[in-house]
Design a protein around this motif. Structure first.
Motif, PDB file in Angstrom:
ATOM      1  N   ASN A   1       6.351   1.338   4.246  1.00 42.38           N
ATOM      2  CA  ASN A   1       7.595   2.099   4.607  1.00 42.38           C
ATOM      3  C   ASN A   1       7.361   2.294   6.228  1.00 42.38           C
ATOM      4  O   ASN A   1       8.572   3.133   6.764  1.00 42.38           O
ATOM      5  CB  ASN A   1       7.767   3.131   3.624  1.00 42.38           C
ATOM      6  N   SER A   2       6.111   2.374   6.548  1.00 44.61           N
ATOM      7  CA  SER A   2       5.662   2.847   7.984  1.00 44.61           C
ATOM      8  C   SER A   2       6.588   1.820   9.120  1.00 44.61           C
ATOM      9  O   SER A   2       6.618   0.875   8.962  1.00 44.61           O
ATOM     10  CB  SER A   2       4.351   2.655   8.291  1.00 44.61           C
ATOM     11  N   LYS A   3       7.266   2.463   9.666  1.00 47.86           N
ATOM     12  CA  LYS A   3       8.078   1.532  10.890  1.00 47.86           C
ATOM     13  C   LYS A   3       7.184   1.188  11.919  1.00 47.86           C
ATOM     14  O   LYS A   3       6.288   1.867  12.484  1.00 47.86           O
ATOM     15  CB  LYS A   3       9.148   2.754  11.580  1.00 47.86           C
TER      16      LYS A   3
ATOM     17  N   SER B   1      -4.681  13.332   9.424  1.00 44.74           N
ATOM     18  CA  SER B   1      -4.239  14.651  10.103  1.00 44.74           C
ATOM     19  C   SER B   1      -4.963  15.973   9.983  1.00 44.74           C
ATOM     20  O   SER B   1      -4.514  17.116  10.265  1.00 44.74           O
ATOM     21  CB  SER B   1      -2.922  14.902   9.234  1.00 44.74           C
TER      22      SER B   1
ATOM     23  N   TYR C   1      -1.358   3.776   6.552  1.00 49.36           N
ATOM     24  CA  TYR C   1       0.093   3.166   6.662  1.00 49.36           C
ATOM     25  C   TYR C   1       0.627   2.527   5.596  1.00 49.36           C
ATOM     26  O   TYR C   1      -0.230   2.064   4.666  1.00 49.36           O
ATOM     27  CB  TYR C   1       0.103   1.990   7.814  1.00 49.36           C
ATOM     28  N   THR C   2       2.037   2.528   5.158  1.00 49.79           N
ATOM     29  CA  THR C   2       2.520   2.053   4.098  1.00 49.79           C
ATOM     30  C   THR C   2       3.583   0.962   4.412  1.00 49.79           C
ATOM     31  O   THR C   2       3.793   0.695   5.661  1.00 49.79           O
ATOM     32  CB  THR C   2       3.304   2.934   3.270  1.00 49.79           C
TER      33      THR C   2
ATOM     34  N   GLN D   1       5.266  14.674  16.288  1.00 49.75           N
ATOM     35  CA  GLN D   1       4.168  15.113  15.532  1.00 49.75           C
ATOM     36  C   GLN D   1       4.306  16.674  15.946  1.00 49.75           C
ATOM     37  O   GLN D   1       4.258  17.092  17.051  1.00 49.75           O
ATOM     38  CB  GLN D   1       2.794  14.392  15.376  1.00 49.75           C
TER      39      GLN D   1
ATOM     40  N   SER E   1      -6.028   2.288   9.352  1.00 47.76           N
ATOM     41  CA  SER E   1      -4.958   1.553   8.922  1.00 47.76           C
ATOM     42  C   SER E   1      -4.384   1.821   7.224  1.00 47.76           C
ATOM     43  O   SER E   1      -3.455   1.470   6.747  1.00 47.76           O
ATOM     44  CB  SER E   1      -5.259   0.308   9.243  1.00 47.76           C
TER      45      SER E   1
ATOM     46  N   ALA F   1      10.154   2.137  15.892  1.00 47.72           N
ATOM     47  CA  ALA F   1      10.147   3.286  16.056  1.00 47.72           C
ATOM     48  C   ALA F   1      10.709   3.945  17.453  1.00 47.72           C
ATOM     49  O   ALA F   1      11.061   4.985  17.652  1.00 47.72           O
ATOM     50  CB  ALA F   1       8.881   4.228  15.739  1.00 47.72           C
TER      51      ALA F   1
ATOM     52  N   PRO G   1       3.436  15.024  10.748  1.00 46.78           N
ATOM     53  CA  PRO G   1       4.114  13.924  10.979  1.00 46.78           C
ATOM     54  C   PRO G   1       6.116  14.560  10.875  1.00 46.78           C
ATOM     55  O   PRO G   1       6.134  15.161  10.121  1.00 46.78           O
ATOM     56  CB  PRO G   1       4.229  12.939  10.268  1.00 46.78           C
TER      57      PRO G   1
ATOM     58  N   PRO H   1       9.460   9.830  13.552  1.00 46.81           N
ATOM     59  CA  PRO H   1       8.699   8.554  14.237  1.00 46.81           C
ATOM     60  C   PRO H   1       8.527   9.048  15.832  1.00 46.81           C
ATOM     61  O   PRO H   1       9.332   9.570  16.341  1.00 46.81           O
ATOM     62  CB  PRO H   1       9.906   7.525  14.350  1.00 46.81           C
TER      63      PRO H   1
END
Length: 117
Positions: free
Chosen positions: A105-107, A11, A102-103, A39, A99, A112, A33, A36
């Protein structure tokens, strides 16, 4: 003219321009962010005060290019294995690097983009 750019995490982007004619200035871009597929993007331009009129022109140009990019982003499609030209080889490396941010929890994209009303 010497131009260098650096992306710090997903970011923050720093662009440094050193020119004997235009002087030295920097452009910072931060992306936050908000939800979803939403930004907040902020561009900051730093240069000697005497270059303020020139910076206004750069900011106007940046705004126009960014608006064009938004149109592309809003109409893009995710391809897990896109067909790339050899000049686009860095895209695969960038995707692999990105990548890591991303976790679990990422949709996923499909979730999204689903409107739940």
């Amino acid at each position: 003219m010497d131009i260098s750019g650096r992306q710090i995490g997903p970011s923050f982007v720093c662009l440094k321009i050193n020119s004997t004619l235009l002087g030295n200035f920097q452009v910072f871009q931060s992306i936050t962010p908000m939800g979803p597929l939403l930004q907040k993007v902020v561009h900051r331009f730093y240069a000697p005060r005497c270059f303020a009129p020139l910076m206004k022109i750069f900011i106007c140009g940046e705004s126009l290019m960014f608006q064009r990019d938004i149109n592309i982003w809003n109409n893009k499609m995710f391809r897990r294995s896109p067909i790339l030209a050899k000049e686009d080889a860095s895209i695969k490396k960038f995707r692999m690097w990105f990548s890591q941010f991303y976790t679990l929890n990422s949709k996923p994209f499909t979730e999204a983009t689903t409107v739940g009303w």
